[in-house]
Design an enzyme around this catalytic site. Sequence first.
Site, short mmCIF file in Angstrom:
data_model
loop_
_atom_site.label_atom_id
_atom_site.label_comp_id
_atom_site.label_asym_id
_atom_site.label_seq_id
_atom_site.Cartn_x
_atom_site.Cartn_y
_atom_site.Cartn_z
N ARG A 73 0.84 -1.19 0.00
CA ARG A 73 0.00 0.00 0.00
C ARG A 73 0.88 1.24 0.00
O ARG A 73 1.93 1.27 0.62
CB ARG A 73 -0.90 0.03 1.24
CG ARG A 73 -2.12 -0.89 1.12
CD ARG A 73 -3.03 -0.75 2.32
NE ARG A 73 -2.38 -1.21 3.52
CZ ARG A 73 -1.88 -0.42 4.45
NH1 ARG A 73 -1.98 0.89 4.34
NH2 ARG A 73 -1.29 -0.93 5.50
N TYR A 215 -1.30 -3.53 -6.82
CA TYR A 215 -0.97 -4.38 -5.67
C TYR A 215 -1.96 -4.27 -4.52
O TYR A 215 -2.31 -3.17 -4.09
CB TYR A 215 0.42 -4.03 -5.14
CG TYR A 215 1.07 -5.16 -4.34
CD1 TYR A 215 1.84 -6.12 -4.99
CD2 TYR A 215 0.89 -5.27 -2.97
CE1 TYR A 215 2.42 -7.17 -4.28
CE2 TYR A 215 1.47 -6.31 -2.25
CZ TYR A 215 2.24 -7.26 -2.91
OH TYR A 215 2.81 -8.29 -2.21
N GLY A 216 -2.36 -5.40 -3.98
CA GLY A 216 -3.06 -5.49 -2.70
C GLY A 216 -4.12 -4.42 -2.47
O GLY A 216 -4.96 -4.14 -3.32
N LYS A 224 -9.33 -2.48 2.10
CA LYS A 224 -9.12 -1.31 2.95
C LYS A 224 -9.93 -0.11 2.46
O LYS A 224 -10.42 0.68 3.26
CB LYS A 224 -7.64 -0.94 3.01
CG LYS A 224 -6.71 -2.09 3.34
CD LYS A 224 -6.92 -2.65 4.74
CE LYS A 224 -5.79 -3.62 5.06
NZ LYS A 224 -5.97 -4.34 6.31
N HIS A 244 -10.82 -2.50 11.89
CA HIS A 244 -9.67 -3.28 11.43
C HIS A 244 -9.42 -4.39 12.46
O HIS A 244 -8.46 -4.34 13.22
CB HIS A 244 -8.48 -2.33 11.31
CG HIS A 244 -7.29 -2.91 10.62
ND1 HIS A 244 -6.02 -2.45 10.82
CD2 HIS A 244 -7.18 -3.92 9.70
CE1 HIS A 244 -5.17 -3.12 10.08
NE2 HIS A 244 -5.85 -4.03 9.39
N SER A 266 -0.02 -3.44 12.30
CA SER A 266 0.61 -4.48 11.49
C SER A 266 1.84 -5.04 12.21
O SER A 266 2.41 -4.39 13.09
CB SER A 266 0.98 -3.94 10.12
OG SER A 266 1.81 -2.83 10.28
N CYS A 268 1.92 -7.55 14.30
CA CYS A 268 1.65 -8.01 15.67
C CYS A 268 1.04 -9.41 15.68
O CYS A 268 0.58 -9.89 16.71
CB CYS A 268 0.72 -7.05 16.39
SG CYS A 268 1.49 -5.48 16.81
N GLY A 269 0.98 -10.07 14.52
CA GLY A 269 0.51 -11.45 14.48
C GLY A 269 -1.00 -11.59 14.52
O GLY A 269 -1.53 -12.53 15.11
N ASP A 291 -9.08 -9.95 9.43
CA ASP A 291 -8.62 -8.57 9.18
C ASP A 291 -9.66 -7.49 9.46
O ASP A 291 -9.31 -6.44 9.97
CB ASP A 291 -8.14 -8.46 7.72
CG ASP A 291 -7.29 -7.22 7.46
OD1 ASP A 291 -6.54 -6.82 8.38
OD2 ASP A 291 -7.37 -6.65 6.37
N ASN A 385 6.87 -7.96 2.18
CA ASN A 385 5.41 -7.81 2.11
C ASN A 385 4.81 -8.73 1.04
O ASN A 385 3.76 -8.46 0.48
CB ASN A 385 5.04 -6.34 1.81
CG ASN A 385 3.55 -6.07 2.00
OD1 ASN A 385 2.93 -6.55 2.95
ND2 ASN A 385 2.95 -5.30 1.10
N ARG A 387 2.78 -11.90 -0.38
CA ARG A 387 1.45 -12.26 0.13
C ARG A 387 0.94 -13.56 -0.46
O ARG A 387 1.34 -13.98 -1.55
CB ARG A 387 0.46 -11.15 -0.26
CG ARG A 387 0.77 -9.79 0.31
CD ARG A 387 0.17 -9.62 1.66
NE ARG A 387 0.58 -8.40 2.33
CZ ARG A 387 -0.05 -7.89 3.38
NH1 ARG A 387 -1.13 -8.49 3.86
NH2 ARG A 387 0.39 -6.80 3.98
N ARG A 418 2.88 -4.14 19.97
CA ARG A 418 4.18 -4.66 20.36
C ARG A 418 4.76 -3.70 21.38
O ARG A 418 5.25 -2.63 21.02
CB ARG A 418 5.07 -4.59 19.12
CG ARG A 418 5.71 -5.82 18.71
CD ARG A 418 6.38 -5.63 17.35
NE ARG A 418 6.04 -6.79 16.57
CZ ARG A 418 6.63 -7.97 16.69
NH1 ARG A 418 7.63 -8.14 17.52
NH2 ARG A 418 6.22 -8.98 15.97
N GLY A 515 0.28 -20.22 20.40
CA GLY A 515 -0.77 -21.04 21.00
C GLY A 515 -0.96 -20.78 22.49
O GLY A 515 -2.07 -20.94 23.03
O1 SAT Z 1 -2.41 -4.48 0.96
S1 SAT Z 1 -3.44 -4.64 2.01
O2 SAT Z 1 -3.96 -3.33 2.40
O3 SAT Z 1 -4.54 -5.44 1.52
C1 SAT Z 1 -2.79 -5.39 3.36
C2 SAT Z 1 -2.16 -4.43 4.28
O4 SAT Z 1 -1.30 -3.65 3.88
O5 SAT Z 1 -2.54 -4.43 5.46
MN MN Z 2 -5.00 -5.31 7.86
#
Ligand code: SAT
Ligand code: MN
Length: 606
Positions: A73, A215-216, A224, A244, A266, A268-269, A291, A385, A387, A418, A515
């Site tokens: 992004r 992209y994405g 988003k 989110h 982002s 943070c798992g 998400d 990044n 995916r 974090r 876990g």
């Molecule tokens: O590229 S996306 O916005 O779908 C994923 C992200 O950056 O959080």
């Molecule tokens: Mn996201």
Amino acid sequence: MNVQELKHPGLKKWVEDAAALMTPDSVEVCDGTQAEYDRMIKITIDTGLATPLNPQKLPGCVLFRSDPSDVARVENRTYIASEKQEDAGPTNNWIDPEELKKTMTGLYRGSMKGRTMYVIPFSMGPVGSDIAKIGVEITDSPYVVANMHIMTRVGTKVLEVLGSNGYYVPCFHSVGKPLGPGEKDAGKWPCAPLDKKYISHFPETREIWSYGSGYGGNALLGKKCLALRIASVLARDEGWLAEHMLILKITNPQGEVKYITGAFPSACGKTNLAMLIPTLPGWTVETVGDDIAWMKFGADGRLYAINPEAGFFGVAPGTNNDSNRNAMETIKKNTIYTNVALTEDKSVWWEGIGYDAPGKLIDWNGNEWIQDKGNKEQKPAAHPNSRFTGPAKQCPVIAKEWEDPKGVPISAFLFGGRRPKTIPLVNQAKSWIHGVFMGSIVGSEVTAAALDLKAGTIRRDPFAMLPFCGYHMGDYFKHWIKIGQSHDESKLPKIFFVNWFRKNEAGKFIWPGYGENSRVLAWIFERCAGTGKGVDTPIGFLPTPDAIARPAGVSEDDMKEILKVDIAGWKAEIADVRQNHYPKFGDKLPKELYAELDAIEKRLNA
Ligand code: SAT
Ligand code: MN
């Protein structure tokens, strides 16, 4: 299907006008069928953009490599073009909507020459659900069509719900690379240079115009752009929440079920938490979403959440059988990989996949790559990044109700980040407004990977919505406060702050995470059920020392450390919020939040 067959005159005219502007060679309305998906993939293979993967190892999977300038992004090219600049607020880029439309109309003129314009009717959320919304994306990218097939519900059934006058959010997308006569992409990912990319949102007219990136989140406009930036505006106006947040289902050993949503910045798992495999005997966790959560009030006064998406667009590096076995299972078939590395036997590899590179690879730039573990400077084979786009229904722990059109009733909200120091493992807000305060100060340690930010500092990312709120963040806080004021608080979700990332003096993580986080989820479950043991402290309710069973490797002292109130640390936190964070929002920062700040400070000083 062709444009003439569209039964919605408004939609038909919008498509015809767009085609007249962008001048594609042809226009196609997407029907959402498997045959259409297969055709999109074939087109991208034929033009050299996609590599089919080994059908024995990864059936139905393909790999794309994007242009090195088009890998994530682009926040500095993302705009909230509200009529008044002040409505976009200090955390969004703004251009006057009239000026921006003029600029972008110029860019769109002829931008689809030599290409097909695809019209994608899509539903965010189960088709026909009261909580779902329909969008229509126009794009010249078959890669986008294929990804939208996985990430949203696409096609004829959406047009049926739309009827002849239904409402949809109009979304323009063009990669911004028209083709000359006879010209082909010939293996080169089409996009425009950075200073020509625009990811634009018009909140008053609820339109999305995206140009120059394939992209994405820049290009898959349901995610988003619609489900967060535009939906946050709709939610504000209509009294619901577009967040989110992941959505998980947790079941205790007695078979009782609760649903929890959670917002994390982002890295943070979040996807890992959504698919966690509990270590705590007898408990199960299932996934509803990883998400985004859309939440509306039911007739019973409770908040019900749907996952507006139909797939996972997850970061590959770091995903492995230990960090997220369920994700690894999900992406074994029918998955689109972007910017990961290719192995000699046409499988995929990335940093942190759990094993060494099996021989020579082709890296995400398309170059030969041989792992050199002695060389700390070696560039990664997979882009950080990179995916996977995988269908949610393939997730082994997808909850059976994940597509329930009425959503699932939410018992708890989690916020997290974090935070190596100060913030305890888990902390329950004393009230709704205290929880909103906690959401408003969410912050996460900047890792070395983030550009132009100092590693080790805390970057505030309120509600993990910093790049995704479609209006003034101060007004967004106000919206959250109003939700509490206008509903029965006893029926609202309880709010918790969690922190898996506390470090000791030696810089090592104290809590094992993954876990083992099920132990914390179990306490949260019990607090919602009214049974979990907690102590009232100046910062909120903390678990009693015996309330969370200690995992292996965590000593009693460790446990005390991560569950104590660090008075000095919190005073510094409060001072930072007062001096550096809240003032950013000017007089739009609700006074209720300053009152919370004062109240916590007073309790810390008592
Ligand atoms: O590229 S996306 O916005 O779908 C994923 C992200 O950056 O959080
Ligand atoms: Mn996201």
